[in-house]
Design an enzyme around this catalytic site. Structure first.
Site, short mmCIF file in Angstrom:
data_model
loop_
_atom_site.label_atom_id
_atom_site.label_comp_id
_atom_site.label_asym_id
_atom_site.label_seq_id
_atom_site.Cartn_x
_atom_site.Cartn_y
_atom_site.Cartn_z
N LYS A 30 -9.17 1.94 4.40
CA LYS A 30 -9.90 3.17 4.14
C LYS A 30 -10.55 3.13 2.76
CE LYS A 30 -8.22 6.39 1.89
NZ LYS A 30 -7.39 7.45 1.27
N GLY A 104 -9.49 12.73 -0.29
CA GLY A 104 -9.73 12.65 -1.73
C GLY A 104 -10.97 11.85 -2.07
N ARG A 132 -6.38 20.65 -4.38
CA ARG A 132 -6.36 19.32 -4.99
C ARG A 132 -7.31 19.28 -6.19
NH1 ARG A 132 -6.42 14.70 -0.51
NH2 ARG A 132 -5.65 13.52 -2.33
N SER A 181 -5.50 11.73 -11.10
CA SER A 181 -6.09 10.91 -10.03
C SER A 181 -7.03 9.87 -10.60
CB SER A 181 -6.86 11.80 -9.04
OG SER A 181 -7.50 10.99 -8.07
N SER A 182 -6.77 8.61 -10.28
CA SER A 182 -7.68 7.54 -10.70
C SER A 182 -9.03 7.67 -10.02
CB SER A 182 -7.07 6.17 -10.37
OG SER A 182 -7.03 5.97 -8.96
N GLU A 329 0.78 5.44 -3.46
CA GLU A 329 0.64 5.74 -2.03
C GLU A 329 1.70 5.06 -1.19
OE1 GLU A 329 -2.82 2.69 -0.57
OE2 GLU A 329 -3.36 4.24 -2.00
N ARG A 360 4.14 15.28 -2.16
CA ARG A 360 4.92 14.26 -1.45
C ARG A 360 6.35 14.15 -1.95
NH1 ARG A 360 0.17 9.62 -0.64
NH2 ARG A 360 -0.61 10.48 1.35
N ARG A 401 1.05 9.75 5.56
CA ARG A 401 2.13 8.87 5.09
C ARG A 401 3.50 9.49 5.28
NH1 ARG A 401 -0.84 4.72 3.83
NH2 ARG A 401 -2.72 4.99 2.54
N LYS A 426 -5.83 10.21 10.10
CA LYS A 426 -6.56 10.30 8.83
C LYS A 426 -6.96 8.92 8.34
CE LYS A 426 -5.75 11.79 4.03
NZ LYS A 426 -7.00 12.51 3.75
#
Length: 441
Positions: A30, A104, A132, A181-182, A329, A360, A401, A426
């Site tokens: 992805k 994202g 988010r 977030s990168s 992840e 998560r 996940r 997804k």
């Protein structure tokens, strides 16, 4: 905007009756597919994308780019070697409305693209997408010259929002805090070659998570002709510079999604079996490649062969103390395996997972504990003390996940039922079929 349909159906997670022996062809990445779509849309000439992943996130990206005027033709590659998408760049234009779902990459990578469009581009998505963080991209784009309206509905710095594209963006230097977030960094770098001055992105916050994904962005930019200076090639720490210039149309083949290989490798570890993943790359920037080392430390062994990555479980699962900051992840799958281990585990460096598809860390703690586990949250991760688990409902919170983590536990624990396993679409279409096929069911 379109919401993911409520799906409370329960999927009985298959229980393994013995050691798994299987070859599993994992669909494309992805992360690579969506970066490649953005770069191809910004290129100066058409390009081919071979073996793209067809999943909710990638189809949302393709649909969004089409809505903004990009041509994406689905079919077979020029040599007849399998599915490929031909991406035909054209003038980006609005007005248009983009549905980001809860992806994202779509919600963060496309606002910089929209700033280059002629006309307004509105972004909206699933309810969770409103929660988010997007402020890093929004604030940076404003500094670089974009006009963005993010205050008409909801809180500023989040969806929904409208980017009022002016056909070009000045670009230049910008400071951002990408500690949540990168993707904030990648979003600016991907469009940077099209900015008048290029872009210089300086991260000024705390620890930067998921660095392999930024390396992936840099490598893919360079592969299509962009000039990028970055810390790992001798540049200034936490600073990335992209020079303005044309991007080339390329013929790119998408690697298998190594993070999505995780549950299948875990199956070998949990059952003491052997699973082969064909086409595992010898060199990659995908975070999932770290599984070779992590799962080996937890009791397996692996070998890269002509057939692919061959992973074998020893019949024992050991706890692990590991910093997953660069590969966050992978945390749900590792937590699931750790809950079945013979000693405690500590997973560190993943506080940012509280801002992913769901929180998560809280979700894993609740769901594993409701099956009889002993998981506690720490400031930046989880501490897992293995206990005898029992069956029950494993909720997914619309998080792909979480669903695969529950399936891993179900291999060793009877009567686990996964709520809304369809959420795996997804990023991993047909997961239930792949999973039961691996088990020979």
């Amino acid at each position: 905007m379109t919401e993911t349909p409520a799906n409370t159906a329960l999927w009985p997670a298959p229980h393994a009756s013995g050691a798994v022996t299987a070859t599993v062809h994992v669909p494309g990445s992805k992360s690579v597919t969506n970066r490649a779509l953005v770069l191809a849309a910004l290129a100066a000439e058409p390009g081919w994308l071979r073996r793209p992943l067809r999943s909710r996130d990638t189809l949302l990206m393709a649909s969004a780019l089409r809505t903004m005027g990009v041509g994406i033709e689905e079919g077979v590659g020029p040599d007849g070697s399998g599915e490929a998408w031909r991406v035909i760049p054209s003038g980006l234009r609005g007005p248009a409305t983009v549905d980001v779902g809860n992806a994202g990459t779509v919600m963060r990578f496309l606002p910089p693209v929209a700033a280059l469009a002629d006309g307004p581009i509105r972004f909206d998505g699933d309810p969770r997408s409103y929660e988010r963080p997007l402020n890093g991209v929004i604030d940076a784009l404003r500094v670089l010259g974009a006009r963005i309206d993010d205050t008409t509905v909801g809180a500023p710095g989040a969806l929904p929002l409208t980017v009022h594209g002016g056909g070009a963006l000045e670009g230049g230097r910008v400071e951002i805090d990408a500690s949540s977030s990168s993707q904030f960094v990648s979003a600016l770098l991907l469009s940077g070659p099209r900015f008048n001055q290029g872009v210089e992105v300086r991260h000024v916050g705390g620890a930067l998570p998921s660095m392999p994904h930024i390396r992936m962005t840099v490598d893919m930019l360079r592969a299509i002709g962009a000039q990028v200076d970055e810390p790992e090639s001798g540049g200034e720490p936490n600073v990335w510079r992209v020079t303005p210039g044309a991007l080339l149309g390329r013929d790119l083949t998408v690697e298998p999604d190594l993070s999505n290989a995780q549950p299948f490798l875990a199956a070998a570890l949990v059952t003491g079996g052997t699973v082969t993943i064909p086409d595992w790359p010898t060199r990659t920037t995908q975070p999932g490649d770290a599984l070779r080392q992590i799962f080996t430390e937890m009791g397996g062994s692996c070998e890269l062969t002509e057939q692919g990555l061959v992973f074998t479980g020893s019949g024992s699962i050991h706890g692990i103390d590991v910093d997953l900051g660069e590969v966050g992840e992978l945390t749900p799958g590792i937590a699931a395996v750790a809950a079945l281990a013979d000693s405690p585990s500590t997973l560190r460096g993943v506080a940012h997972l509280r801002l992913h598809e769901t929180d998560r860390l809280a979700a894993l703690t609740k769901e594993i504990n409701e099956l009889g586990g002993d998981v506690t949250e720490t400031a930046d991760g989880l501490h897992i003390r293995p206990r005898r688990l029992h069956g029950g409902i494993f909720h997914t919170y619309d998080d792909h996940r979480m669903a695969t983590a529950g399936a891993i536990i179900g291999l060793a624990v009877k009567d686990v039922q996964i709520e809304n396993v369809a959420t795996t679409a997804k990023t991993l279409p047909d997961f239930p079929e792949l999973w039961t096929g691996m088990l020979g069911n």
